[in-house]
Write an enzyme that holds these catalytic residues in place. Structure first.
Site, PDB file in Angstrom:
ATOM      1  N   CYS A   2       0.835  -1.188   0.000  1.00 22.32           N
ATOM      2  CA  CYS A   2       0.000   0.000   0.000  1.00 22.32           C
ATOM      3  C   CYS A   2       0.873   1.242   0.000  1.00 22.32           C
ATOM      4  O   CYS A   2       2.044   1.191   0.366  1.00 22.32           O
ATOM      5  CB  CYS A   2      -0.863   0.008   1.246  1.00 22.32           C
ATOM      6  SG  CYS A   2      -1.740  -1.516   1.517  1.00 22.32           S
ATOM      7  N   ARG A  27       1.684   1.087  -6.261  1.00 24.12           N
ATOM      8  CA  ARG A  27       1.959   0.203  -5.120  1.00 24.12           C
ATOM      9  C   ARG A  27       0.751  -0.645  -4.738  1.00 24.12           C
ATOM     10  O   ARG A  27       0.877  -1.660  -4.040  1.00 24.12           O
ATOM     11  CB  ARG A  27       2.365   1.035  -3.900  1.00 24.12           C
ATOM     12  CG  ARG A  27       3.666   1.760  -4.054  1.00 24.12           C
ATOM     13  CD  ARG A  27       3.921   2.607  -2.844  1.00 24.12           C
ATOM     14  NE  ARG A  27       4.226   1.793  -1.687  1.00 24.12           N
ATOM     15  CZ  ARG A  27       5.448   1.509  -1.264  1.00 24.12           C
ATOM     16  NH1 ARG A  27       6.480   2.003  -1.894  1.00 24.12           N
ATOM     17  NH2 ARG A  27       5.649   0.763  -0.212  1.00 24.12           N
ATOM     18  N   TRP A  75      -3.622  -2.155  -1.305  1.00 26.08           N
ATOM     19  CA  TRP A  75      -3.556  -3.477  -1.937  1.00 26.08           C
ATOM     20  C   TRP A  75      -4.042  -4.432  -0.855  1.00 26.08           C
ATOM     21  O   TRP A  75      -3.368  -4.642   0.152  1.00 26.08           O
ATOM     22  CB  TRP A  75      -2.127  -3.791  -2.352  1.00 26.08           C
ATOM     23  CG  TRP A  75      -1.989  -5.083  -3.113  1.00 26.08           C
ATOM     24  CD1 TRP A  75      -2.180  -5.278  -4.446  1.00 26.08           C
ATOM     25  CD2 TRP A  75      -1.618  -6.356  -2.580  1.00 26.08           C
ATOM     26  NE1 TRP A  75      -1.955  -6.594  -4.768  1.00 26.08           N
ATOM     27  CE2 TRP A  75      -1.614  -7.282  -3.638  1.00 26.08           C
ATOM     28  CE3 TRP A  75      -1.308  -6.817  -1.300  1.00 26.08           C
ATOM     29  CZ2 TRP A  75      -1.302  -8.627  -3.463  1.00 26.08           C
ATOM     30  CZ3 TRP A  75      -0.999  -8.164  -1.135  1.00 26.08           C
ATOM     31  CH2 TRP A  75      -0.992  -9.048  -2.215  1.00 26.08           C
ATOM     32  N   ASN A  99       0.485   0.686   6.274  1.00 19.35           N
ATOM     33  CA  ASN A  99       1.055  -0.218   5.274  1.00 19.35           C
ATOM     34  C   ASN A  99       1.740  -1.348   6.040  1.00 19.35           C
ATOM     35  O   ASN A  99       2.520  -1.081   6.952  1.00 19.35           O
ATOM     36  CB  ASN A  99       2.071   0.556   4.419  1.00 19.35           C
ATOM     37  CG  ASN A  99       2.782  -0.340   3.421  1.00 19.35           C
ATOM     38  OD1 ASN A  99       2.292  -1.417   3.085  1.00 19.35           O
ATOM     39  ND2 ASN A  99       3.938   0.095   2.956  1.00 19.35           N
ATOM     40  N   GLY A 100       1.450  -2.578   5.690  1.00 22.36           N
ATOM     41  CA  GLY A 100       2.063  -3.716   6.393  1.00 22.36           C
ATOM     42  C   GLY A 100       0.980  -4.658   6.886  1.00 22.36           C
ATOM     43  O   GLY A 100      -0.162  -4.599   6.436  1.00 22.36           O
ATOM     44  N   GLU A 471      11.532 -15.640 -17.228  1.00 23.45           N
ATOM     45  CA  GLU A 471      11.135 -14.235 -17.147  1.00 23.45           C
ATOM     46  C   GLU A 471      10.038 -13.908 -18.171  1.00 23.45           C
ATOM     47  O   GLU A 471       9.067 -13.208 -17.868  1.00 23.45           O
ATOM     48  CB  GLU A 471      12.372 -13.343 -17.346  1.00 23.45           C
ATOM     49  CG  GLU A 471      12.107 -11.861 -17.452  1.00 23.45           C
ATOM     50  CD  GLU A 471      11.375 -11.245 -16.259  1.00 23.45           C
ATOM     51  OE1 GLU A 471      11.172 -11.930 -15.243  1.00 23.45           O
ATOM     52  OE2 GLU A 471      10.966 -10.081 -16.364  1.00 23.45           O
ATOM     53  N   LYS A 475       6.230 -12.429 -17.486  1.00 20.21           N
ATOM     54  CA  LYS A 475       5.768 -11.184 -18.126  1.00 20.21           C
ATOM     55  C   LYS A 475       4.425 -11.407 -18.788  1.00 20.21           C
ATOM     56  O   LYS A 475       3.505 -10.627 -18.631  1.00 20.21           O
ATOM     57  CB  LYS A 475       6.746 -10.730 -19.206  1.00 20.21           C
ATOM     58  CG  LYS A 475       7.917  -9.873 -18.987  1.00 20.21           C
ATOM     59  CD  LYS A 475       7.869  -8.577 -18.331  1.00 20.21           C
ATOM     60  CE  LYS A 475       7.615  -8.609 -16.884  1.00 20.21           C
ATOM     61  NZ  LYS A 475       8.730  -8.618 -15.972  1.00 20.21           N
ATOM     62  N   GLU A 478       1.521 -12.092 -16.199  1.00 22.09           N
ATOM     63  CA  GLU A 478       1.119 -11.034 -15.262  1.00 22.09           C
ATOM     64  C   GLU A 478       0.384  -9.888 -15.938  1.00 22.09           C
ATOM     65  O   GLU A 478      -0.465  -9.264 -15.310  1.00 22.09           O
ATOM     66  CB  GLU A 478       2.304 -10.514 -14.441  1.00 22.09           C
ATOM     67  CG  GLU A 478       3.308  -9.689 -15.180  1.00 22.09           C
ATOM     68  CD  GLU A 478       4.460  -9.216 -14.298  1.00 22.09           C
ATOM     69  OE1 GLU A 478       4.238  -8.857 -13.145  1.00 22.09           O
ATOM     70  OE2 GLU A 478       5.601  -9.202 -14.802  1.00 22.09           O
ATOM     71  N   HIS A 494       8.706 -34.857 -18.949  1.00 20.10           N
ATOM     72  CA  HIS A 494       8.514 -35.600 -17.692  1.00 20.10           C
ATOM     73  C   HIS A 494       7.159 -35.308 -17.062  1.00 20.10           C
ATOM     74  O   HIS A 494       7.006 -35.436 -15.854  1.00 20.10           O
ATOM     75  CB  HIS A 494       9.655 -35.284 -16.722  1.00 20.10           C
ATOM     76  CG  HIS A 494      10.981 -35.769 -17.234  1.00 20.10           C
ATOM     77  ND1 HIS A 494      11.339 -37.096 -17.232  1.00 20.10           N
ATOM     78  CD2 HIS A 494      11.995 -35.105 -17.842  1.00 20.10           C
ATOM     79  CE1 HIS A 494      12.535 -37.231 -17.790  1.00 20.10           C
ATOM     80  NE2 HIS A 494      12.956 -36.033 -18.168  1.00 20.10           N
ATOM     81  N   LYS A 590       3.382  -2.818  -7.261  1.00 20.60           N
ATOM     82  CA  LYS A 590       4.775  -2.698  -7.679  1.00 20.60           C
ATOM     83  C   LYS A 590       5.753  -3.119  -6.593  1.00 20.60           C
ATOM     84  O   LYS A 590       6.742  -3.775  -6.847  1.00 20.60           O
ATOM     85  CB  LYS A 590       5.029  -1.240  -8.085  1.00 20.60           C
ATOM     86  CG  LYS A 590       6.433  -0.964  -8.582  1.00 20.60           C
ATOM     87  CD  LYS A 590       6.634  -1.503  -9.970  1.00 20.60           C
ATOM     88  CE  LYS A 590       8.027  -1.258 -10.501  1.00 20.60           C
ATOM     89  NZ  LYS A 590       8.329  -2.204 -11.586  1.00 20.60           N
TER      90      LYS A 590
HETATM   91  C1  F6R Z   1       7.442  -8.819 -12.310  1.00 22.90           C
HETATM   92  C2  F6R Z   1       7.884  -8.030 -11.177  1.00 22.90           C
HETATM   93  C3  F6R Z   1       8.007  -8.697  -9.868  1.00 22.90           C
HETATM   94  C4  F6R Z   1       9.218  -8.159  -9.097  1.00 22.90           C
HETATM   95  C5  F6R Z   1       9.243  -8.766  -7.690  1.00 22.90           C
HETATM   96  C6  F6R Z   1      10.447  -8.279  -6.895  1.00 22.90           C
HETATM   97  O1  F6R Z   1       7.372  -8.048 -13.486  1.00 22.90           O
HETATM   98  O2  F6R Z   1       8.118  -6.856 -11.298  1.00 22.90           O
HETATM   99  O3  F6R Z   1       8.073 -10.072  -9.999  1.00 22.90           O
HETATM  100  O4  F6R Z   1      10.378  -8.484  -9.800  1.00 22.90           O
HETATM  101  O5  F6R Z   1       8.080  -8.404  -7.011  1.00 22.90           O
HETATM  102  O6  F6R Z   1      10.420  -6.903  -6.720  1.00 22.90           O
HETATM  103  P1  F6R Z   1      11.720  -6.102  -6.341  1.00 22.90           P
HETATM  104  O7  F6R Z   1      12.680  -6.227  -7.461  1.00 22.90           O
HETATM  105  O8  F6R Z   1      11.257  -4.696  -6.131  1.00 22.90           O
HETATM  106  O9  F6R Z   1      12.257  -6.728  -5.085  1.00 22.90           O
END
Ligand code: F6R
Length: 595
Positions: A2, A27, A75, A99-100, A471, A475, A478, A494, A590
């Site tokens: 949040c 966030r 969030w 937040n938390g 990766e 992408k 998500e 497998h 984020k």
């Molecule tokens: C995916 C993405 C997340 C972050 C993960 C770690 O696109 O952005 O998987 O990589 O939440 O976040 P950080 O790098 O901020 O620790």
């Protein structure tokens, strides 16, 4: 997760709070609210949905006119996104945003608050009722008594009608910054206040702050006064605009050459890598991270093991912290994080430090907790990343890992000089190759159209190709909500191959790592079951139905950096065709500051 914002100044608080919430919206974005004090009365508005919904509700209010206020973008963790569960939460003369997670909220409710009238399902409401229960005329004492009872992580901003000139802040394990300048501001993230404040205080764990517009006092939880130093803002972390791009994600994809160049240039001068790390050759290295940063770690492992001949374990932070890691003073732990605030990564860092391991942060936000608490830090210079799905920070993390491996190999003399000078030359050219790789967008748009109605996709690769697959798959899922999985190409048979049907989309990453013949066999295996194959490759020698030819990397060991580019673009264009909210995908945030 949040976002928290606060303002204590001379102008109306609401525009500042709304502007700050918009900057923090990445966030968390399922509900939002603000509270101001006006004529010694707390007035608040909170709404399910985006900040825009809150803004329109505020247009109907003419009583929200104070010059002191707090705000929150949520969030959801405890209780679904509703008006009632949105912050602020009020009790008596207090209101607060949080937040938390307050882990012992049920026990506290049972023990102290049985008779309270709870209006929400949140853990947060427990805190505000407890403060009110402890209040007998001294706000800060009531807050201090309460925070000592709370378990878990929290950053809070609190208003009380009896002290209408102060915002009280507390912090334990969730970030909170206080900006100073002509007015005081509070935020869980620097991007919300960087354009308004001159200097900032970074609250540490176990601190309470009393924020008046022209003076700020800090205390520990026993109310002993603390002297704190202010720091300057780092350049380059100001809020950014979308400019000519429709989405931040696309803008950030195109910012990758610059992000990588800035990162490399800060450590590579002339022919020498200067990195602020003193570690002797260890027995083992741990790399710990979450999500995409973990995927960067998978790439790092390959690079490290090839150059250093030391075993490298890449661990998911949320697992590492609870699996009694064997880290010790001879095993450096590298923590990778864009935000530097990811709760699990931060906890893993603290766990590693407890075990005596030297810790190295690879972090994008310099003021963040992981940057502050790591023994040494490599800063990625991606600049502010707004889109929830990371692209440029991931690419900058890869370049930081390449540099670190080359630096260690030079220092510990574990690789041939010629190989290291070729790789260093590669580092210098990396941004140009990434720029070349971006040239594929038109082809990717056509391919994206073929994915628009897809419900399942599989990414396969070997070695560095598997790191790309992991990766790329994250992408795609998500932001486009297509179910997707990444497999080491040899592992598919497998079990998972049973899911391949005629027409299933399989994206095969054929890395220039000497395993092309093996990859072709794996392509044959899924093709024989009717899959439609897309190969990401530097050559045309593949049995795939469609080839995505990527620009060559400056060195085969760096191909992850170029092969990921078309796949980032593919996710973006597929999500766009499916009408998804690309910069703010559902259920995500984020900066993941809860466990
Ligand atoms: C995916 C993405 C997340 C972050 C993960 C770690 O696109 O952005 O998987 O990589 O939440 O976040 P950080 O790098 O901020 O620790």
């Amino acid at each position: 997760m949040c976002g928290i914002i606060g303002y204590n100044g001379v102008s109306s608080a609401v525009p500042f709070l709304i502007d700050g919430l918009k900057r923090l919206e990445y966030r968390g974005y399922d509900s939002a609210g603000i509270a101001v004090i006006s004529n010694r009365n707390i007035r608040q508005e909170k709404k399910k949905g985006r900040i825009a919904v809150l803004s329109s509700a505020l247009k109907k209010r003419d009583d929200m006119c104070g010059t002191i206020g707090i705000g929150h973008t949520r969030w959801a963790t405890h209780g679904s996104p509703t008006d009632e569960n949105a912050h602020p939460h009020k009790s008596g003369k207090f209101t607060l945003v949080h937040n938390g997670i307050i882990e012992n909220h049920k026990e506290l409710k049972e023990k102290y608050l049985k008779l309270c009238d709870f209006k929400s399902e949140t853990d947060t409401e427990t805190a505000v009722h407890l403060i009110n229960r402890h209040y007998s005329g001294n706000c800060i004492e009531a807050i201090a008594q309460t925070v000592k009872l709370l378990e878990g992580s929290f950053a809070m901003a609190i208003l009380c009608e009896d002290e209408p000139e102060t915002i009280f802040c507390v912090r334990k394990a969730s970030p909170l910054l206080i900006g100073t300048g002509e007015e005081a501001s509070i935020a869980s993230d620097i991007s919300a206040i960087s354009s308004k404040a001159d200097t900032l205080y970074r609250m540490a764990d176990g601190e309470i702050a009393a924020v008046k517009k022209d003076c700020i006092e800090f205390y520990d939880f026993n109310l002993n006064k603390i002297d704190k130093e202010r720091s300057e803002f780092s350049v380059g972390y100001a809020h950014t605009e979308k400019g000519e791009f429709d989405h931040y994600m696309l803008k950030e994809i195109y910012e990758q050459p610059e992000a990588v160049k800035r990162t490399v240039d800060s450590y590579l001068q002339n022919d020498t890598l200067n990195m602020p790390i003193k570690t002797d050759k260890p027995e083992r290295i741990y790399i710990v991270a979450c999500g995409s940063a973990y995927h960067a770690g998978l790439a790092g492992k390959l690079f490290f093991e090839q150059l250093l001949s030391i075993p490298v374990s890449v661990e998911i932070a949320s697992e590492f912290r609870y699996c009694s890691p064997l880290a010790n003073k001879k095993t450096p732990v590298i923590i990778i994080s864009q935000s530097g605030e990811t709760a699990d990564s931060l906890a893993a860092l603290r766990e590693a430090k407890k075990k005596g391991a030297p810790t190295i942060g690879i972090v994008n936000v310099p003021e963040s907790s992981i940057a502050t608490e790591s023994d040494s830090v490599i800063y990625t210079k991606a600049g502010t990343e707004i889109a929830v799905a990371t692209t440029k920070a991931y690419s900058a993390q890869l370049s930081a890992l390449y540099m670190l491996a080359i630096f260690f190999a030079e220092k510990w003399q574990t690789a041939e000089k010629k190989q290291l000078s070729d790789l260093t030359e590669g580092l210098r050219k990396l941004h140009i190759c990434i720029k070349n790789a971006l040239g594929c967008e038109e082809q990717i748009k056509e391919i994206a159209a073929r994915f628009a109605d897809t419900e399942h996709a599989y990414f396969i690769g070997r070695g560095s190709g598997y790191a790309v697959a992991a990766e790329a798959s994250l992408k795609l899922k998500e932001i486009s909500y297509i179910h997707s999985e990444a497999y080491a190409a040899g592992e598919m048979k497998h079990g998972t191959i049973s899911l391949i049907e005629p027409g299933t989309k399989v994206i095969a990453i054929c890395a220039p790592n000497g395993l092309n013949a093996k990859m072709q066999s794996n392509i044959d295996e899924v093709k024989a079951r009717g899959a439609e194959i897309f190969a990401v490759t530097c050559t045309h020698e593949t049995k795939a139905d469609t080839c995505i030819i990527t620009a060559e990397a400056p060195h085969p060991m760096m191909s992850i950096s170029t092969q990921i580019i078309p796949l980032q673009l593919l996710s973006y264009h597929v999500a766009r065709l499916r009408g998804c909210d690309i910069d703010k995908p559902r259920n995500l945030a984020k900066s993941v500051t809860v466990e």
